[in-house]
Write a protein that holds these residues in place. Structure first.
Motif, PDB file in Angstrom:
ATOM      1  N   TYR A   1      -4.168   9.301   1.975  1.00  0.00           N
ATOM      2  CA  TYR A   1      -3.379   8.497   1.043  1.00  0.00           C
ATOM      3  C   TYR A   1      -1.968   9.060   0.860  1.00  0.00           C
ATOM      4  O   TYR A   1      -1.038   8.317   0.534  1.00  0.00           O
ATOM      5  CB  TYR A   1      -4.104   8.345  -0.299  1.00  0.00           C
TER       6      TYR A   1
ATOM      7  N   ILE B   1     -12.981  11.784  -4.135  1.00  0.00           N
ATOM      8  CA  ILE B   1     -12.149  10.926  -3.287  1.00  0.00           C
ATOM      9  C   ILE B   1     -10.870  10.559  -4.030  1.00  0.00           C
ATOM     10  O   ILE B   1      -9.755  10.709  -3.533  1.00  0.00           O
ATOM     11  CB  ILE B   1     -12.915   9.621  -2.945  1.00  0.00           C
ATOM     12  N   ASN B   2     -11.060  10.085  -5.256  1.00  0.00           N
ATOM     13  CA  ASN B   2      -9.916   9.587  -6.005  1.00  0.00           C
ATOM     14  C   ASN B   2      -9.015  10.699  -6.529  1.00  0.00           C
ATOM     15  O   ASN B   2      -7.826  10.485  -6.734  1.00  0.00           O
ATOM     16  CB  ASN B   2     -10.393   8.656  -7.126  1.00  0.00           C
TER      17      ASN B   2
ATOM     18  N   ALA C   1      -6.757  11.222  -3.699  1.00  0.00           N
ATOM     19  CA  ALA C   1      -5.892  10.041  -3.588  1.00  0.00           C
ATOM     20  C   ALA C   1      -4.871   9.985  -4.720  1.00  0.00           C
ATOM     21  O   ALA C   1      -3.812   9.382  -4.574  1.00  0.00           O
ATOM     22  CB  ALA C   1      -6.749   8.775  -3.597  1.00  0.00           C
TER      23      ALA C   1
ATOM     24  N   GLN D   1      -7.315  -5.509  -3.210  1.00  0.00           N
ATOM     25  CA  GLN D   1      -7.242  -4.077  -3.539  1.00  0.00           C
ATOM     26  C   GLN D   1      -6.422  -3.314  -2.511  1.00  0.00           C
ATOM     27  O   GLN D   1      -5.569  -2.508  -2.866  1.00  0.00           O
ATOM     28  CB  GLN D   1      -8.663  -3.492  -3.657  1.00  0.00           C
TER      29      GLN D   1
ATOM     30  N   ASN E   1      -3.820   3.511  -8.664  1.00  0.00           N
ATOM     31  CA  ASN E   1      -5.153   3.047  -8.272  1.00  0.00           C
ATOM     32  C   ASN E   1      -6.213   4.146  -8.509  1.00  0.00           C
ATOM     33  O   ASN E   1      -7.143   3.965  -9.292  1.00  0.00           O
ATOM     34  CB  ASN E   1      -5.064   2.552  -6.817  1.00  0.00           C
ATOM     35  N   PRO E   2      -6.070   5.318  -7.859  1.00  0.00           N
ATOM     36  CA  PRO E   2      -7.099   6.345  -8.079  1.00  0.00           C
ATOM     37  C   PRO E   2      -7.148   6.875  -9.505  1.00  0.00           C
ATOM     38  O   PRO E   2      -8.230   7.222  -9.994  1.00  0.00           O
ATOM     39  CB  PRO E   2      -6.731   7.444  -7.090  1.00  0.00           C
TER      40      PRO E   2
ATOM     41  N   MET F   1      -9.108   4.532 -11.480  1.00  0.00           N
ATOM     42  CA  MET F   1     -10.503   4.620 -11.028  1.00  0.00           C
ATOM     43  C   MET F   1     -11.189   5.834 -11.675  1.00  0.00           C
ATOM     44  O   MET F   1     -12.313   5.739 -12.151  1.00  0.00           O
ATOM     45  CB  MET F   1     -10.513   4.743  -9.507  1.00  0.00           C
TER      46      MET F   1
ATOM     47  N   GLU G   1      -8.414  -2.233 -10.705  1.00  0.00           N
ATOM     48  CA  GLU G   1      -9.352  -1.103 -10.751  1.00  0.00           C
ATOM     49  C   GLU G   1     -10.540  -1.382 -11.672  1.00  0.00           C
ATOM     50  O   GLU G   1     -11.618  -0.828 -11.470  1.00  0.00           O
ATOM     51  CB  GLU G   1      -8.635   0.187 -11.142  1.00  0.00           C
TER      52      GLU G   1
ATOM     53  N   GLU H   1     -12.617  -2.650  -9.122  1.00  0.00           N
ATOM     54  CA  GLU H   1     -13.171  -1.685  -8.159  1.00  0.00           C
ATOM     55  C   GLU H   1     -14.314  -0.862  -8.768  1.00  0.00           C
ATOM     56  O   GLU H   1     -15.310  -0.599  -8.092  1.00  0.00           O
ATOM     57  CB  GLU H   1     -12.086  -0.759  -7.601  1.00  0.00           C
TER      58      GLU H   1
HETATM   59  N1  ASP Z   1      -9.608   3.686  -5.208  1.00  0.00           N
HETATM   60  C1  ASP Z   1      -9.445   3.968  -3.802  1.00  0.00           C
HETATM   61  C2  ASP Z   1     -10.800   4.490  -3.233  1.00  0.00           C
HETATM   62  O1  ASP Z   1     -11.718   4.729  -3.952  1.00  0.00           O
HETATM   63  C3  ASP Z   1      -8.406   5.015  -3.558  1.00  0.00           C
HETATM   64  C4  ASP Z   1      -7.043   4.395  -3.285  1.00  0.00           C
HETATM   65  O2  ASP Z   1      -7.010   3.264  -2.775  1.00  0.00           O
HETATM   66  O3  ASP Z   1      -6.007   5.061  -3.509  1.00  0.00           O
HETATM   67  O4  ASP Z   1     -11.451   5.169  -3.602  1.00  0.00           O
END
Ligand code: ASP
Ligand code: GLU
Length: 499
Positions: free
Chosen positions: A34, A159-160, A163, A312, A345-346, A349, A414, A417
């Motif tokens: 990312y 992960i996030n 990111a 997304q 986004n992250p 999340m 999000e 998501e």
């Molecule tokens: N939310 C995205 C993925 O779970 C991370 C991103 O797109 O920056 O995890």
């Protein structure tokens, strides 16, 4: 015994110590991915005098999307290689090495050739690494260990985390570490070098900790392929590669070998592959009647997921362009870069996942998967419709608008998501016919790939002049499909529940 050991290990927040190894491997890998993506779009279309490659903006946007599609398409191959040839432990390591070299390629001043090499390395590398780290997370727990879902949530947090940090760190490096090293210009290569370092740390951590904390099971393939089985596979692979080469040669012969045409072919493959899988499952003699019904009921969910990922994943393309061209890039005295927005986004999340898990525990009647997918789509659609407002209110030629429009839009998507992601994988497993268990798991990632492949075509229509229509049409599509899914949700659930 092995299972007992698995369930006794509570060294990492009540989870097996190996979860920390996999958590940080993905944190660093996603940091590199990312981080690279946060600046790649700008690197491609910024003028050469501004440190970019000077490509046309529309092509750059299209490449961003098709690149994302390829990264998830290649997971199909990565899962197979781990299952049948190398075992997951080695496959992940090889993947990480390729990814690191992919970032190194971009850190060198070799222009478009380096870009192509880098994309190839990172597409293959991520295909080897990502699906297999996820399956190793699953393997940390014995079959009926109730900590598994929570384990996946913690892993998603890892992960996030990567990111979220990368869109600050990598642009900061590219702009000279806040020291004005590059005289107000960007040196993208320095940013890509930091992404390479990220993957390097991930690999070191994975090797050292992996030896201590990961199960030895991953060192060998689960279902090793025999010599006789290998030969037809090699033959088929060569046939596919040759077929692809012939197509490219024919295109070259007719002077049609352009980036856009290659992107179109990849779009067709990314959309065609899930269609092929669905037909295969619906026609297969190994699939029972009830299972076929379930596969059919999964199709609307799959389509919904595709539309969700269209919205997304456009965050790193369409919203990134909006950040660069249409957004005020400071709040009072605090200045930031367009690339920094990718952190939203992250971050959302990470904030919303625990809240969601808490609510999930508290409610008595859990909504069905179809309802969850529908809610995710409606949120995603609203996040896009929301982005039509600044243009509608202020006009699109009047210049820049408040950064809070983007903040609000990412918050909405999000919400979607966190609603979709946790149920997505488990529902896919639930709908899978026995004979297609592992292929069906890659289907989940194919939804993302297909979504980004569609984006590679439609982002071409996005510009400041068309933004209002673009956001409204796609946003409305999300909301409407979400509502239609609600109407059919009872039927879908009834089929899913039949034994
Ligand atoms: N939310 C995205 C993925 O779970 C991370 C991103 O797109 O920056 O995890
Ligand atoms: N954003 C998530 C990641 O980078 C994955 C998207 C998906 O689940 O398809 O891991």
């Amino acid at each position: 015994m092995a299972n007992n050991q698995k369930s006794l290990d509570t060294a990492f927040f009540g989870h097996p110590r190996g979860l920390s190894t996999l958590f940080f491997t993905e944190t660093w890998e996603r940091f590199s991915y990312y981080g690279m993506r946060a600046i790649l779009l700008f690197y491609m279309y910024f003028a050469v005098t501004k440190g970019g490659l000077g490509m046309d903006q529309v092509t750059a946007a299209s490449i961003m999307s098709i690149y994302g599609a390829l990264v998830y398409l290649s997971g199909v191959v990565g899962g197979w290689l781990a299952d049948r040839i190398w075992g997951s432990r080695k496959t992940v390591f090889y993947g990480g090495v390729l990814i690191m070299f992919g970032h190194i390629a971009l850190s060198l001043p070799f222009g478009k050739q380096a870009l192509l090499v880098s994309i190839a390395l990172i597409v293959i590398g991520t295909g080897l690494l990502k699906p297999n780290v996820s399956s190793m997370v699953g393997n940390l727990y014995s079959e009926n260990d109730r900590r598994r879902d929570a384990g996946f949530s913690i892993y998603l947090f890892g992960i996030n985390l990567g990111a979220a940090i990368a869109p600050w760190a990598v642009p900061w490096a590219a702009s000279g570490f806040g020291l004005n090293l590059f005289h107000g210009q960007m040196n993208f290569h320095v940013g890509f070098a930091l992404a390479a370092f990220g993957m390097f740390f991930g690999l070191v951590q994975y090797s050292i900790d992996g030896r201590k904390f990961l199960s030895k099971d991953g060192l060998t393939p689960d279902d090793p392929i025999s010599h006789e089985q290998l030969r037809p596979v090699i033959f088929r692979t060569l046939a596919v590669v040759a077929g692809f080469a012939i197509i490219l040669l024919i295109m070259a012969a007719f002077d049609q070998l352009t980036i856009n045409n290659v992107i179109t072919i990849i779009t067709i493959i990314a959309i065609g592959l899930p269609v092929y899988y669905f037909v295969l499952m619906l026609k297969s003699k190994k699939v029972t009647k009830v299972e076929k019904k379930r596969v059919a009921a999964y199709i609307p969910l799959f389509l919904s997921a595709v539309i969700f990922w269209i919205i997304q994943e456009s965050g790193s393309v369409v919203l990134a362009l909006f950040a660069e061209e249409r957004t005020i890039l400071h709040l009072g005295a605090w200045h930031f870069a367009a690339a920094n927005f990718q952190t939203l986004n992250p971050i959302f999340m990470m904030m919303l996942t625990p809240l969601f898990a808490y609510l999930w525990d508290r409610i008595k009647h859990h909504p069905s998967a179809a309802h969850m997918f529908a809610a995710a789509l409606v949120f995603a659609g609203l996040s896009y419709a929301f982005m039509a407002l600044p243009g509608l209110i202020h006009g699109t030629t009047a210049g820049r608008v408040s950064p809070f429009w983007l903040v609000g839009s990412w918050f909405l998507v999000e919400l979607g998501e966190v609603t979709l992601s946790p149920v997505g994988l488990s529902i896919t497993a639930g709908f899978a016919p026995k004979a297609f268990k592992s292929q069906m798991m890659s289907m989940y990632f194919l939804a993302n790939a297909a979504g980004q492949a569609v984006n590679a075509q439609i982002v071409k229509f996005y510009s400041s002049a068309t933004e209002v229509q673009y956001f409204l049409i796609i946003g409305a599509l999300g909301v409407i499909v979400g509502l239609v899914l609600v109407i059919f949700s009872k039927k879908i659930q009834a089929i899913a529940d039949t034994e």
